[in-house]
Design an enzyme around this catalytic site. Structure first.
Site, PDB file in Angstrom:
ATOM      1  N   GLN A  50      35.633 -30.317   3.597  1.00  0.00           N
ATOM      2  CA  GLN A  50      36.728 -29.365   3.423  1.00  0.00           C
ATOM      3  C   GLN A  50      37.760 -29.406   4.554  1.00  0.00           C
ATOM      4  O   GLN A  50      38.878 -28.947   4.371  1.00  0.00           O
ATOM      5  CB  GLN A  50      36.162 -27.951   3.270  1.00  0.00           C
ATOM      6  CG  GLN A  50      35.365 -27.793   1.968  1.00  0.00           C
ATOM      7  CD  GLN A  50      34.767 -26.408   1.808  1.00  0.00           C
ATOM      8  OE1 GLN A  50      33.683 -26.155   2.301  1.00  0.00           O
ATOM      9  NE2 GLN A  50      35.462 -25.524   1.132  1.00  0.00           N
ATOM     10  N   HIS A  70      39.163 -38.683  -6.223  1.00  0.00           N
ATOM     11  CA  HIS A  70      40.009 -39.870  -6.425  1.00  0.00           C
ATOM     12  C   HIS A  70      40.089 -40.250  -7.893  1.00  0.00           C
ATOM     13  O   HIS A  70      41.150 -40.600  -8.390  1.00  0.00           O
ATOM     14  CB  HIS A  70      39.444 -41.074  -5.633  1.00  0.00           C
ATOM     15  CG  HIS A  70      39.579 -40.901  -4.157  1.00  0.00           C
ATOM     16  ND1 HIS A  70      38.820 -41.600  -3.242  1.00  0.00           N
ATOM     17  CD2 HIS A  70      40.379 -40.091  -3.421  1.00  0.00           C
ATOM     18  CE1 HIS A  70      39.157 -41.232  -2.014  1.00  0.00           C
ATOM     19  NE2 HIS A  70      40.104 -40.319  -2.102  1.00  0.00           N
ATOM     20  N   ASP A  83      41.163 -36.100   1.451  1.00  0.00           N
ATOM     21  CA  ASP A  83      41.419 -37.342   2.194  1.00  0.00           C
ATOM     22  C   ASP A  83      41.909 -37.066   3.615  1.00  0.00           C
ATOM     23  O   ASP A  83      41.536 -37.767   4.552  1.00  0.00           O
ATOM     24  CB  ASP A  83      42.469 -38.201   1.476  1.00  0.00           C
ATOM     25  CG  ASP A  83      41.882 -38.909   0.266  1.00  0.00           C
ATOM     26  OD1 ASP A  83      40.700 -38.667  -0.049  1.00  0.00           O
ATOM     27  OD2 ASP A  83      42.611 -39.692  -0.376  1.00  0.00           O
ATOM     28  N   ARG A 108      29.880 -22.816  13.148  1.00  0.00           N
ATOM     29  CA  ARG A 108      29.037 -23.474  12.145  1.00  0.00           C
ATOM     30  C   ARG A 108      29.890 -24.514  11.417  1.00  0.00           C
ATOM     31  O   ARG A 108      30.901 -24.181  10.802  1.00  0.00           O
ATOM     32  CB  ARG A 108      28.499 -22.467  11.131  1.00  0.00           C
ATOM     33  CG  ARG A 108      27.761 -23.147   9.980  1.00  0.00           C
ATOM     34  CD  ARG A 108      27.498 -22.175   8.852  1.00  0.00           C
ATOM     35  NE  ARG A 108      26.798 -22.778   7.749  1.00  0.00           N
ATOM     36  CZ  ARG A 108      27.243 -22.780   6.491  1.00  0.00           C
ATOM     37  NH1 ARG A 108      28.397 -22.204   6.182  1.00  0.00           N
ATOM     38  NH2 ARG A 108      26.544 -23.338   5.534  1.00  0.00           N
ATOM     39  N   HIS A 153      26.368 -30.242   3.002  1.00  0.00           N
ATOM     40  CA  HIS A 153      27.250 -29.243   2.378  1.00  0.00           C
ATOM     41  C   HIS A 153      27.971 -29.931   1.212  1.00  0.00           C
ATOM     42  O   HIS A 153      29.173 -30.207   1.280  1.00  0.00           O
ATOM     43  CB  HIS A 153      28.234 -28.693   3.415  1.00  0.00           C
ATOM     44  CG  HIS A 153      28.893 -27.399   3.031  1.00  0.00           C
ATOM     45  ND1 HIS A 153      28.793 -26.247   3.778  1.00  0.00           N
ATOM     46  CD2 HIS A 153      29.678 -27.057   1.984  1.00  0.00           C
ATOM     47  CE1 HIS A 153      29.479 -25.268   3.212  1.00  0.00           C
ATOM     48  NE2 HIS A 153      30.033 -25.737   2.115  1.00  0.00           N
ATOM     49  N   ASN A 197      23.426 -26.206   2.262  1.00  0.00           N
ATOM     50  CA  ASN A 197      24.306 -25.088   1.964  1.00  0.00           C
ATOM     51  C   ASN A 197      24.239 -24.756   0.482  1.00  0.00           C
ATOM     52  O   ASN A 197      24.459 -25.618  -0.376  1.00  0.00           O
ATOM     53  CB  ASN A 197      25.760 -25.435   2.303  1.00  0.00           C
ATOM     54  CG  ASN A 197      26.685 -24.262   2.031  1.00  0.00           C
ATOM     55  OD1 ASN A 197      26.615 -23.245   2.717  1.00  0.00           O
ATOM     56  ND2 ASN A 197      27.533 -24.379   1.015  1.00  0.00           N
ATOM     57  N   GLU A 198      23.922 -23.524   0.165  1.00  0.00           N
ATOM     58  CA  GLU A 198      24.016 -22.965  -1.185  1.00  0.00           C
ATOM     59  C   GLU A 198      23.521 -23.906  -2.287  1.00  0.00           C
ATOM     60  O   GLU A 198      24.309 -24.373  -3.113  1.00  0.00           O
ATOM     61  CB  GLU A 198      25.464 -22.572  -1.484  1.00  0.00           C
ATOM     62  CG  GLU A 198      26.018 -21.562  -0.520  1.00  0.00           C
ATOM     63  CD  GLU A 198      27.331 -20.935  -0.990  1.00  0.00           C
ATOM     64  OE1 GLU A 198      27.773 -21.236  -2.113  1.00  0.00           O
ATOM     65  OE2 GLU A 198      27.888 -20.131  -0.247  1.00  0.00           O
ATOM     66  N   ASN A 337      24.919 -16.537   2.774  1.00  0.00           N
ATOM     67  CA  ASN A 337      26.342 -16.584   2.426  1.00  0.00           C
ATOM     68  C   ASN A 337      26.568 -15.501   1.392  1.00  0.00           C
ATOM     69  O   ASN A 337      26.014 -15.557   0.289  1.00  0.00           O
ATOM     70  CB  ASN A 337      26.712 -17.935   1.805  1.00  0.00           C
ATOM     71  CG  ASN A 337      26.613 -19.085   2.794  1.00  0.00           C
ATOM     72  OD1 ASN A 337      26.297 -18.884   3.968  1.00  0.00           O
ATOM     73  ND2 ASN A 337      26.870 -20.286   2.321  1.00  0.00           N
ATOM     74  N   TYR A 339      29.592 -12.875  -0.396  1.00  0.00           N
ATOM     75  CA  TYR A 339      31.026 -12.570  -0.512  1.00  0.00           C
ATOM     76  C   TYR A 339      31.327 -11.320  -1.327  1.00  0.00           C
ATOM     77  O   TYR A 339      32.285 -10.626  -1.058  1.00  0.00           O
ATOM     78  CB  TYR A 339      31.752 -13.744  -1.197  1.00  0.00           C
ATOM     79  CG  TYR A 339      31.893 -14.965  -0.339  1.00  0.00           C
ATOM     80  CD1 TYR A 339      30.870 -15.910  -0.249  1.00  0.00           C
ATOM     81  CD2 TYR A 339      33.058 -15.191   0.382  1.00  0.00           C
ATOM     82  CE1 TYR A 339      31.003 -17.047   0.535  1.00  0.00           C
ATOM     83  CE2 TYR A 339      33.206 -16.337   1.169  1.00  0.00           C
ATOM     84  CZ  TYR A 339      32.179 -17.250   1.245  1.00  0.00           C
ATOM     85  OH  TYR A 339      32.308 -18.374   2.036  1.00  0.00           O
ATOM     86  N   GLU A 406      28.185 -17.240   6.029  1.00  0.00           N
ATOM     87  CA  GLU A 406      29.499 -17.179   5.384  1.00  0.00           C
ATOM     88  C   GLU A 406      29.764 -15.792   4.844  1.00  0.00           C
ATOM     89  O   GLU A 406      28.885 -15.179   4.210  1.00  0.00           O
ATOM     90  CB  GLU A 406      29.601 -18.164   4.204  1.00  0.00           C
ATOM     91  CG  GLU A 406      29.696 -19.606   4.606  1.00  0.00           C
ATOM     92  CD  GLU A 406      29.901 -20.532   3.410  1.00  0.00           C
ATOM     93  OE1 GLU A 406      30.500 -20.109   2.400  1.00  0.00           O
ATOM     94  OE2 GLU A 406      29.435 -21.679   3.500  1.00  0.00           O
TER      95      GLU A 406
END
Ligand code: BGC
Length: 498
Positions: A50, A70, A83, A108, A153, A197-198, A337, A339, A406
């Protein structure tokens, strides 16, 4: 036996019943102590794909996200990719400057597997990738910032996907070899490790609905297999660390699990409990509960559905025997995590394709239209959910240490990000309230440190405390108003009145 299960379940529902309902105004009143303990760690979070960019620099191999963006740009809302992203691979100096400015206690970030092993396999080991992360870790430590590292991740090496990826048990050995490389190279300085992750957010769209890479459409089968293999890989890496590295390195190993919290308008506490099991318990129960294995309710229901479909056994893989014992207890902390929250209700008719994870879950999730809405369609401000969830984890998993890896808010990139401040203020208050209720929460991390590539949403949802100038090649970072707000919390250990 059944009476015992009933008593355990009733105890679970009772904890939920004692809770508070969502007020809908995105604020929470302080409860008890007004400041965070001095040793509580505040930080920020990112992940490699990311933010790093340089997708093929210095020998890096392709991951499933490189290939997906891509070759299928139509699947990304604004047809973009990672990219270049925030160019953190080339400009970690800018990240470091902002991290210092924010005064965080920890950072992190995740390691890109294909920088370390471009093909996913040890035979392709790439020293330049190792050098990059050595520099990141050294610079953080030199500035008093503790590195917190996620090993995986979502950016699976494409060559491993060719072998079936997370649906092939071979993945377990590949992951453990990669983990060994990370412990060996970085474990003298990295003391907090997050294996995955998740997993649900990776396995469900990746091997279930096929929305995300590697685009396998096998809901109710591939997604469960992926989750089972993640549990096994996690446990194997955990035990490797304990047996080979712990005595010298003294670090800890956990896994980042995500879930919403759930409320019921009809006080159906059994349904709230069941929803938490399907979303969090699917990984947390095997690792952190006393009994281990998948949650009883899921084992029973998915087996029943599978037999009704004419199968001879459950689509949910069995975790009995050796693996159950290896997985149970394989976490020094639970990385959370979180939200948002949802209302849940039972569905009058079966939902979703047959078979599918959605059909097994068979629950309708809604939100209250008064809840403050973020730019992301799935994200509302319901701080009571954070407090309730932390209380649930305290009671369900023997008050295991929780590191919040998160929590955050999306908008369209405003520098005067007042709603992010409102959200963070209320959620951080919820964490403090939970600590005052005896929850063993030791750290909190905002997602995200800087604006970044938000998967299939491209660059349209912005989560950063810092804005990144995506047009200039320099990708300069500028603090948003929320960065100042968060720094004040870190400095004073108190939530300011704004
Ligand atoms: C993921 C992040 C993502 C964030 C916001 C989390 O589920 O770990 O990669 O950017 O949510 O969607």
């Amino acid at each position: 036996m059944w009476i015992l299960i009933l008593i355990i379940n009733v105890a679970g529902f009772l904890n939920i019943a004692e809770g508070i309902g969502p007020s809908g105004n995105c604020t929470l009143l302080p409860k008890g102590e007004r400041s965070f303990p001095q040793n509580f760690s505040f930080g920020v979070s990112t992940s490699a794909y990311q933010i790093e960019g340089s997708w093929n620099a210095d020998g890096k191999g392709p991951s499933i996200w490189d290939e997906f963006c891509h070759n299928h740009p139509d699947n990304i809302l604004d047809r973009t990719n990672g990219d270049i992203a925030a160019n953190s691979y080339r400009r970690f100096d800018l990240d470091l400057e902002a991290l210092r400015d924010l005064k965080v206690n920890h950072y992190r970030f995740s390691i890109s597997w294909t920088r370390i092993y471009p093909s996913g396999d040890i035979s392709s080991k790439n020293q330049k990738g190792i050098d990059y992360y050595n520099n990141v870790i050294n610079q953080l430590i030199a500035n008093g910032i503790q590195p917190m590292v996620t090993m995986f991740h979502y950016d699976l090496p494409i060559e491993l996907q060719k072998l079936g990826g997370l649906t092939n048990e071979l993945f377990i050995d590949q992951f453990v070899t990669y983990a060994d490389e990370l412990f060996k190279n970085f474990g003298d300085r990295v003391k907090t490790w997050i294996t995955f992750n998740e997993p649900v957010r990776f396995c469900k769209p990746g091997y279930g609905t096929g929305r995300d890479p590697p685009q396998i459409k096998a809901s109710g089968i591939g997604d469960y297999l992926c989750i089972a293999n993640i549990l096994k890989s996690h446990a194997a890496a955990y035990h490797l660390y304990r047996s080979k590295y712990f005595d010298e390195q003294h670090g800890k190993v956990g896994i980042s699990l995500d879930t919403s919290y759930f409320f019921s308008k009809s006080n159906d506490n059994e349904l709230v409990y069941r929803s938490l099991q399907y979303n969090l318990g699917i990984l947390a129960h095997p690792i952190y509960s006393k009994s281990g294995g998948f949650p009883e309710v899921m084992v029973k229901e998915i087996e029943r559905n599978s037999l009704q479909e004419g199968r001879l056994k459950s689509r949910l893989p069995s975790l009995e025997g050796k693996w159950k014992d290896l997985i149970r207890g394989s976490g020094d902390f639970l990385a959370l995590n979180h939200y948002t929250s949802k209302y849940v209700e039972r569905s009058p008719q079966p939902l979703g394709d047959n078979p599918s994870m959605q059909r097994d879950y068979d629950t309708i999730e809604t939100v209250d239209e008064n809840w403050l809405q973020a730019h992301s369609y799935w994200l509302n401000c319901v701080p009571e959910g954070m407090e309730m969830l932390l209380n649930f984890i305290r009671d369900e998993y023997n008050n295991i240490e929780v590191i919040i890896t998160e929590n955050g808010w999306s908008d369209s990139g405003e520098i005067e990000d007042n709603n992010r401040i409102v959200y963070l203020k209320s959620y951080i208050q919820a964490v403090l309230n939970a600590i005052n209720d005896g929850c063993n929460v030791t750290a909190y991390s905002v997602w995200s440190f800087i604006d970044n590539f938000e998967w299939i949403q491209g660059y349209t949802d912005k989560f950063g405390l810092y804005s990144v100038n995506m047009i200039s090649p320099e990708r300069q970072r500028s603090p948003k108003k929320s960065a100042r707000f968060y720094r004040q919390i870190i400095e004073t250990r108190k939530i300011p009145n704004v």
